[in-house]
Scaffold this motif. Structure first.
Motif, PDB file in Angstrom:
ATOM      1  N   THR A 188       0.915  -1.288  -0.105  1.00  0.00           N
ATOM      2  CA  THR A 188       0.243  -0.135  -0.079  1.00  0.00           C
ATOM      3  C   THR A 188       1.073   1.291  -0.003  1.00  0.00           C
ATOM      4  OG1 THR A 188       0.072   0.164   2.349  1.00  0.00           O
ATOM      5  CG2 THR A 188      -1.914  -1.264   1.365  1.00  0.00           C
ATOM      6  N   ARG A 189       2.128   1.178   0.035  1.00  0.00           N
ATOM      7  CA  ARG A 189       3.149   2.302   0.150  1.00  0.00           C
ATOM      8  C   ARG A 189       4.268   1.999  -0.404  1.00  0.00           C
ATOM      9  NH1 ARG A 189       6.950   1.134   3.698  1.00  0.00           N
ATOM     10  NH2 ARG A 189       6.687  -0.372   5.149  1.00  0.00           N
ATOM     11  N   VAL A 217      -2.144   8.104  -4.586  1.00  0.00           N
ATOM     12  CA  VAL A 217      -3.614   8.783  -4.017  1.00  0.00           C
ATOM     13  C   VAL A 217      -3.257   9.989  -3.563  1.00  0.00           C
ATOM     14  CG1 VAL A 217      -5.676   8.663  -2.757  1.00  0.00           C
ATOM     15  CG2 VAL A 217      -4.844   6.760  -3.572  1.00  0.00           C
ATOM     16  N   THR A 218      -2.264  10.235  -2.937  1.00  0.00           N
ATOM     17  CA  THR A 218      -1.964  11.393  -2.339  1.00  0.00           C
ATOM     18  C   THR A 218      -0.483  12.246  -2.702  1.00  0.00           C
ATOM     19  OG1 THR A 218      -0.731  10.378  -0.492  1.00  0.00           O
ATOM     20  CG2 THR A 218      -2.814  10.981  -0.041  1.00  0.00           C
ATOM     21  N   GLU A 219      -0.257  13.323  -2.555  1.00  0.00           N
ATOM     22  CA  GLU A 219       0.938  13.723  -2.975  1.00  0.00           C
ATOM     23  C   GLU A 219       2.189  12.997  -2.666  1.00  0.00           C
ATOM     24  OE1 GLU A 219       3.341  17.900  -2.598  1.00  0.00           O
ATOM     25  OE2 GLU A 219       1.229  18.078  -3.539  1.00  0.00           O
ATOM     26  N   LEU A 241      -0.519   3.993  -2.010  1.00  0.00           N
ATOM     27  CA  LEU A 241      -0.003   3.323  -3.286  1.00  0.00           C
ATOM     28  C   LEU A 241      -1.024   2.873  -4.639  1.00  0.00           C
ATOM     29  CD1 LEU A 241       2.831   3.248  -5.186  1.00  0.00           C
ATOM     30  CD2 LEU A 241       2.974   0.887  -4.053  1.00  0.00           C
ATOM     31  N   LYS A 242      -1.037   3.283  -5.329  1.00  0.00           N
ATOM     32  CA  LYS A 242      -1.994   2.769  -6.327  1.00  0.00           C
ATOM     33  C   LYS A 242      -1.576   1.473  -6.999  1.00  0.00           C
ATOM     34  CE  LYS A 242      -4.149   7.082  -7.623  1.00  0.00           C
ATOM     35  NZ  LYS A 242      -4.469   8.151  -9.082  1.00  0.00           N
ATOM     36  N   LEU A 259       0.700  -7.079  -3.967  1.00  0.00           N
ATOM     37  CA  LEU A 259      -0.379  -6.681  -4.415  1.00  0.00           C
ATOM     38  C   LEU A 259      -1.513  -6.777  -3.186  1.00  0.00           C
ATOM     39  CD1 LEU A 259      -2.032  -5.063  -6.736  1.00  0.00           C
ATOM     40  CD2 LEU A 259      -2.711  -7.009  -7.453  1.00  0.00           C
ATOM     41  N   ARG A 260      -2.230  -5.838  -3.077  1.00  0.00           N
ATOM     42  CA  ARG A 260      -3.139  -5.864  -2.039  1.00  0.00           C
ATOM     43  C   ARG A 260      -4.590  -5.542  -2.629  1.00  0.00           C
ATOM     44  NH1 ARG A 260      -0.099  -8.535  -0.472  1.00  0.00           N
ATOM     45  NH2 ARG A 260       1.097  -8.364   1.448  1.00  0.00           N
ATOM     46  N   CYS A 261      -5.436  -6.358  -2.776  1.00  0.00           N
ATOM     47  CA  CYS A 261      -6.874  -6.018  -3.525  1.00  0.00           C
ATOM     48  C   CYS A 261      -8.071  -4.928  -2.856  1.00  0.00           C
ATOM     49  CB  CYS A 261      -7.403  -7.321  -3.857  1.00  0.00           C
ATOM     50  SG  CYS A 261      -6.355  -8.535  -4.694  1.00  0.00           S
TER      51      CYS A 261
END
Length: 261
Positions: A188-189, A217-219, A241-242, A259-261
């Motif tokens: 996720t990061r 998602v964020t800056e 993180l996308k 990967l986290r769904c």
């Protein structure tokens, strides 16, 4: 994005001189896309691939075009890279043969590569096809064409994870770098450290930050530390993180556990 990628994409918009270009952009979990509805070759070839997907028995499918090139010297010679998302399953060789048969009825299929990946209870199928179109039939429809982040060269897809990030950093800052550490944690990061050679003061990191927003998602947070007169250290941190946006770019080297769904 790179000049080569820009030229490839906007060549696809060619229409009559008096006709205005009105192709919209589309964003989803897998990145940013241009909706193409006026390129006859691309739409027809995509329609044949759609028929192949259906014939293979896949369900809930969608088609994305990652790269589309019309050869400048040889008429109707095309290279196409794409991604299929679907539910169900199919053998790579079986799908390759079905696509080859479908395309072969309207032209000559050269090299064809198919690679599949199972993630998040979904099937991802990637293909790379050289094709000589002989019999063009006009069909209506549209297809999603990848609009990659700044610094990504469509010719180099699929990248490795590190080579992708290295390219984005170098092309946006105009310097040479080596990634010394990269950590995606629980998926996720992102935390990255790069050591870069520099001849003069770095004017701005705004373009790099904008490019990395493709995956965030964020800056993104970027810090620059001077190591010596000719070297700097970049620290990049993305908190949200996308992860799925990496899939079309690094498909055959994707770390499933990240990967986290």
């Amino acid at each position: 994005m790179l000049l080569e990628a820009r030229n490839v994409i906007f060549d696809i918009f060619k229409k009559d001189k008096d006709e205005e270009i009105k192709e919209p952009f589309y964003t989803d979990d897998y990145g940013e896309w241009i909706i193409i509805s006026h390129n006859k070759f691309l739409i027809f070839i995509s329609s044949l691939i759609y028929k192949s997907i259906k014939k293979a028995g896949l369900k809930n499918y969608d088609l994305y075009i990652i790269q589309y090139i019309e050869d400048e010297k040889i008429k109707n010679l095309i290279n196409i890279k794409g991604m299929i998302t679907a539910s169900g399953n199919v053998k790579e060789l079986d799908l390759a043969n079905i696509i080859k048969s479908s395309l072969g009825s309207n032209g000559i299929v050269g090299e064809i590569k198919v690679f599949k990946l199972k993630l998040c209870n979904s099937l991802f199928v990637f293909f790379n096809i050289d094709y000589m179109l002989k019999n063009l039939k006009e069909v209506k429809g549209h297809v999603k064409l990848l609009f990659p982040p700044i610094g990504v060269d469509l010719y180099n897809i699929p990248y490795s994870f590190q080579s992708l990030l290295k390219s984005i950093i170098e092309k946006n800052l105009g310097i040479n770098c080596n990634i010394s550490d990269v950590d995606i944690g629980d998926g996720t990061r992102l935390k990255l450290i790069a050591e870069c050679k520099i001849q003069q003061t770095l004017d701005s990191i705004d373009q790099l930050k904008k490019a990395l927003e493709y995956f965030s998602v964020t800056e993104p947070k970027i810090s620059v530390n001077r190591v010596n007169s000719r070297q700097i250290e970049l620290q990049i941190f993305i908190n949200q993180l996308k992860t799925r946006a990496f899939i079309p770019l690094i498909w055959d080297r994707f770390i499933i556990d990240s990967l986290r769904c």
